[in-house]
Design a protein around this motif. Structure first.
Motif, PDB file in Angstrom:
ATOM      1  N   ILE A 199       5.323   2.555  12.303  1.00  0.00           N
ATOM      2  CA  ILE A 199       5.965   2.578  11.161  1.00  0.00           C
ATOM      3  C   ILE A 199       7.017   3.500  10.715  1.00  0.00           C
ATOM      4  N   THR A 200       7.924   3.275  10.107  1.00  0.00           N
ATOM      5  CA  THR A 200       9.075   4.090  10.011  1.00  0.00           C
ATOM      6  C   THR A 200       9.416   3.819   8.508  1.00  0.00           C
ATOM      7  N   GLU A 201       9.998   4.982   7.569  1.00  0.00           N
ATOM      8  CA  GLU A 201      10.318   4.707   6.270  1.00  0.00           C
ATOM      9  C   GLU A 201      11.743   5.239   6.207  1.00  0.00           C
ATOM     10  N   THR A 202      12.441   4.958   5.293  1.00  0.00           N
ATOM     11  CA  THR A 202      13.635   5.610   4.838  1.00  0.00           C
ATOM     12  C   THR A 202      13.682   5.326   3.364  1.00  0.00           C
ATOM     13  N   PHE A 203      14.613   5.800   2.597  1.00  0.00           N
ATOM     14  CA  PHE A 203      14.703   5.375   1.089  1.00  0.00           C
ATOM     15  C   PHE A 203      16.298   5.926   0.616  1.00  0.00           C
ATOM     16  N   GLU A 204      16.571   5.305  -0.612  1.00  0.00           N
ATOM     17  CA  GLU A 204      17.418   5.608  -1.145  1.00  0.00           C
ATOM     18  C   GLU A 204      17.262   5.595  -2.512  1.00  0.00           C
ATOM     19  N   CYS A 214       0.722  -1.274  -0.189  1.00  0.00           N
ATOM     20  CA  CYS A 214       0.063  -0.178   0.217  1.00  0.00           C
ATOM     21  C   CYS A 214       0.902   1.276  -0.077  1.00  0.00           C
ATOM     22  N   SER A 215       1.771   1.434   0.905  1.00  0.00           N
ATOM     23  CA  SER A 215       2.715   2.533   1.037  1.00  0.00           C
ATOM     24  C   SER A 215       3.420   2.268  -0.360  1.00  0.00           C
ATOM     25  N   GLY A 216       4.006   1.408  -1.101  1.00  0.00           N
ATOM     26  CA  GLY A 216       4.674   1.570  -2.374  1.00  0.00           C
ATOM     27  C   GLY A 216       3.933   2.184  -3.382  1.00  0.00           C
ATOM     28  N   GLY A 217       2.534   1.631  -3.504  1.00  0.00           N
ATOM     29  CA  GLY A 217       1.682   1.915  -4.451  1.00  0.00           C
ATOM     30  C   GLY A 217       1.221   3.368  -4.330  1.00  0.00           C
ATOM     31  N   VAL A 218       1.052   4.025  -3.108  1.00  0.00           N
ATOM     32  CA  VAL A 218       0.532   5.344  -3.051  1.00  0.00           C
ATOM     33  C   VAL A 218       1.788   6.213  -3.322  1.00  0.00           C
ATOM     34  N   LEU A 219       2.843   5.728  -3.025  1.00  0.00           N
ATOM     35  CA  LEU A 219       4.282   6.662  -3.392  1.00  0.00           C
ATOM     36  C   LEU A 219       4.272   6.716  -4.701  1.00  0.00           C
ATOM     37  N   ARG A 220       4.240   5.556  -5.332  1.00  0.00           N
ATOM     38  CA  ARG A 220       4.511   5.748  -6.894  1.00  0.00           C
ATOM     39  C   ARG A 220       3.318   6.605  -7.491  1.00  0.00           C
ATOM     40  N   LYS A 221       2.172   6.724  -6.957  1.00  0.00           N
ATOM     41  CA  LYS A 221       0.908   7.441  -7.645  1.00  0.00           C
ATOM     42  C   LYS A 221       1.576   9.001  -7.370  1.00  0.00           C
ATOM     43  N   ILE A 222       1.983   9.166  -6.195  1.00  0.00           N
ATOM     44  CA  ILE A 222       2.466  10.721  -5.820  1.00  0.00           C
ATOM     45  C   ILE A 222       3.433  11.059  -6.791  1.00  0.00           C
ATOM     46  N   LEU A 223       4.370  10.053  -7.033  1.00  0.00           N
ATOM     47  CA  LEU A 223       5.546  10.628  -7.673  1.00  0.00           C
ATOM     48  C   LEU A 223       5.036  10.840  -9.085  1.00  0.00           C
ATOM     49  N   GLU A 224       4.290   9.889  -9.486  1.00  0.00           N
ATOM     50  CA  GLU A 224       3.742  10.071 -11.165  1.00  0.00           C
ATOM     51  C   GLU A 224       2.835  11.381 -11.213  1.00  0.00           C
ATOM     52  N   LYS A 225       2.230  11.678 -10.360  1.00  0.00           N
ATOM     53  CA  LYS A 225       1.559  12.858 -10.223  1.00  0.00           C
ATOM     54  C   LYS A 225       2.747  14.116 -10.385  1.00  0.00           C
ATOM     55  N   LYS A 226       3.613  14.055  -9.790  1.00  0.00           N
ATOM     56  CA  LYS A 226       4.577  15.043  -9.838  1.00  0.00           C
ATOM     57  C   LYS A 226       5.428  14.879 -11.143  1.00  0.00           C
ATOM     58  N   GLY A 286      14.533   3.756  -8.408  1.00  0.00           N
ATOM     59  CA  GLY A 286      15.283   4.221  -9.651  1.00  0.00           C
ATOM     60  C   GLY A 286      14.300   4.746 -10.628  1.00  0.00           C
ATOM     61  N   GLY A 287      14.732   5.907 -11.353  1.00  0.00           N
ATOM     62  CA  GLY A 287      13.919   6.567 -12.056  1.00  0.00           C
ATOM     63  C   GLY A 287      14.461   7.951 -12.519  1.00  0.00           C
ATOM     64  N   GLU A 288      13.776   8.420 -13.090  1.00  0.00           N
ATOM     65  CA  GLU A 288      14.031  10.077 -13.890  1.00  0.00           C
ATOM     66  C   GLU A 288      13.759  11.217 -12.939  1.00  0.00           C
ATOM     67  N   GLY A 289      14.418  12.028 -12.779  1.00  0.00           N
ATOM     68  CA  GLY A 289      14.112  13.132 -12.060  1.00  0.00           C
ATOM     69  C   GLY A 289      14.128  13.159 -10.482  1.00  0.00           C
ATOM     70  N   LEU A 290      14.331  12.017  -9.802  1.00  0.00           N
ATOM     71  CA  LEU A 290      14.063  11.659  -8.518  1.00  0.00           C
ATOM     72  C   LEU A 290      15.320  12.509  -7.741  1.00  0.00           C
ATOM     73  N   THR A 291      14.748  13.287  -6.776  1.00  0.00           N
ATOM     74  CA  THR A 291      15.670  14.011  -5.958  1.00  0.00           C
ATOM     75  C   THR A 291      15.544  13.526  -4.293  1.00  0.00           C
ATOM     76  N   GLU A 292      16.273  13.556  -3.496  1.00  0.00           N
ATOM     77  CA  GLU A 292      16.053  13.432  -1.967  1.00  0.00           C
ATOM     78  C   GLU A 292      15.080  14.392  -1.471  1.00  0.00           C
ATOM     79  N   GLU A 293      15.009  15.421  -1.964  1.00  0.00           N
ATOM     80  CA  GLU A 293      14.097  16.378  -1.322  1.00  0.00           C
ATOM     81  C   GLU A 293      12.682  16.136  -1.920  1.00  0.00           C
ATOM     82  N   LYS A 294      12.502  15.746  -3.271  1.00  0.00           N
ATOM     83  CA  LYS A 294      11.203  15.560  -3.892  1.00  0.00           C
ATOM     84  C   LYS A 294      10.710  13.856  -3.224  1.00  0.00           C
TER      85      LYS A 294
END
Length: 134
Positions: A119-124, A42-54, A87-95
């Protein structure tokens, strides 16, 4: 949803197919595995949609889930740490950080368990990653 008892565990039929759930993983998915899977997917799916909207194209995402369980309290799930590898295009730490905050607020499964499971999250961000997983 309707669950039918088997010799070991339970079974249900859903739109995608049959799901077997049992405390013994030789007979089906363990309930805690499904709980953690629900939080992660669920977290991954929502994150993906948000990134795609951006308009940020996510070529791939892997989510590592680490679970903390308390053996003294019926082995209950106390914490889930999600580590997103993107992994992808235009991804920045801040975004990605801002998008992950929004995803947390909009994931119905995280919202459902957040009062009783930490629930905690980190990313790279992996540069030059071209994997395309289903």
């Amino acid at each position: 949803m309707e669950f039918t008892m088997k010799e070991v565990g339970f079974r249900t039929t859903l739109e995608y197919g049959e799901l077997h759930v049992a405390g013994d993983e030789a007979h089906g998915f363990r309930p805690y595995q499904l709980l953690v899977s629900s939080v992660a997917a669920c977290s991954g799916g929502v994150l993906r949609k948000i990134l795609e909207k951006k308009r940020l194209h996510v070529k791939n995402m892997t989510i590592h889930a680490n679970v903390t369980r308390n053996e003294r309290e019926a082995n209950r799930v106390e914490a889930i740490h999600l580590h997103f590898v993107l992994g992808g295009e235009g991804l920045t730490e801040e975004k990605v950080a801002k998008s992950l905050e929004v995803a947390r607020k909009n994931c119905p499964i995280v919202r459902s368990v957040e009062e009783c499971i930490r629930i905690t999250e980190t990313f790279e961000i992996k540069k030059g990653s071209e994997n395309n997983d289903e």
